[in-house]
Design an enzyme around this catalytic site. Structure first.
Site, PDB file in Angstrom:
ATOM      1  N   HIS A 133       0.830  -1.205   0.000  1.00 44.63           N
ATOM      2  CA  HIS A 133       0.000   0.000   0.000  1.00 44.63           C
ATOM      3  C   HIS A 133       0.866   1.257   0.000  1.00 44.63           C
ATOM      4  CE1 HIS A 133      -3.329  -2.691   1.189  1.00 44.63           C
ATOM      5  NE2 HIS A 133      -4.109  -1.737   0.709  1.00 44.63           N
ATOM      6  N   LYS A 137      -0.919   4.839   4.472  1.00 43.73           N
ATOM      7  CA  LYS A 137      -1.798   3.864   5.139  1.00 43.73           C
ATOM      8  C   LYS A 137      -1.302   3.617   6.557  1.00 43.73           C
ATOM      9  CE  LYS A 137      -4.227  -0.501   4.611  1.00 43.73           C
ATOM     10  NZ  LYS A 137      -5.505   0.155   4.963  1.00 43.73           N
TER      11      LYS A 137
END
Length: 239
Positions: A133, A137
């Site tokens: 990600h 995040k």
């Protein structure tokens, strides 16, 4: 449909764009403490929560107490999930939580579950999960990776749990990476000395997550009870 956005970061802004394209109205945007507002002032049909873990439980349950159904995609708060469900039932409201609202990811979940059932008797294969990600995040591993692991555990009684990075033989290792400009990639790998089987979902943008959340909100409007993305997908496939 009148929508409240609980959290107005990048995801909230993408949800706003998609909602307007589907002829919905954004009547409330929350970017501070929900207790600073009287939700009765806004004629809200459904709230969509993509806030932060520390605020999610209060945001969600405050909506329930105002008879507002909630679609939540915030991860990292699930220690309070059971309490949120109970409050939803008590207030006769409606709730969908998903670790990932992308319609493609939810098809991926179905594939993962079926594959796990097929592989559980093949003892020569080990399984692991990788998720990648963007740097912003906050939670690690992702809620989606945890859902994938839980699905595998449900199908394989010889596996006892999951661990981040290093894991024992009876656990699923989840490898979490953070890189620039990666909306989300998840890979489940089964490997033996002979071959390797992989299934991967790669998000190209936030659009898929946001569209799924809006579709879930459309499904939830005027309902009461606890629902999942399986219910939403079943409704879509039926139509």
């Amino acid at each position: 449909m009148n929508i409240a956005l609980l959290g107005y970061g990048r995801m909230g802004q993408t949800i706003e764009e998609i909602s307007k394209n589907r002829d919905h109205k954004i009547v409330f945007k929350l970017d501070d403490d929900i207790e600073n507002h009287d939700l009765n002032d806004f004629e809200i049909d459904v709230a969509i929560d993509f806030s932060v873990p520390k605020a999610a439980f209060k945001n969600i349950t405050t909506c329930f107490k105002h008879a507002i159904p909630v679609v939540s995609g915030t991860t990292g708060w699930l220690d309070d999930y059971a309490k949120a469900r109970e409050i939803c039932k008590k207030e006769d409201s409606a709730f969908i939580y998903a670790s990932n609202f992308s319609l493609g990811v939810n098809v991926f979940f179905e594939l993962n579950q079926k594959l796990a059932g097929m592989m559980q008797g093949l003892e020569d294969y080990s399984v692991d999960i990788e998720e990648i990600h963007h740097l912003q995040k906050l939670d690690s591993p992702s809620g989606t990776a945890i859902t994938l692991a839980q699905q595998i555990l449900e199908q394989n009684s010889k596996l006892k749990g999951w661990q981040l990075d290093e894991a024992d033989e009876d656990e699923i290792p989840i490898h979490a990476k953070r890189e620039e400009n990666v909306p989300g990639t998840h890979t489940v790998t089964y490997e033996s000395s002979i071959d390797k089987i992989e299934i991967t979902h790669t998000a190209k943008s936030r659009q898929g997550f946001a569209l799924g959340a809006v579709v879930a909100a459309e499904y939830l409007k005027d309902k009461t009870g606890i629902f999942t993305m399986k219910d939403v997908l079943s409704d879509l496939f039926k139509n």
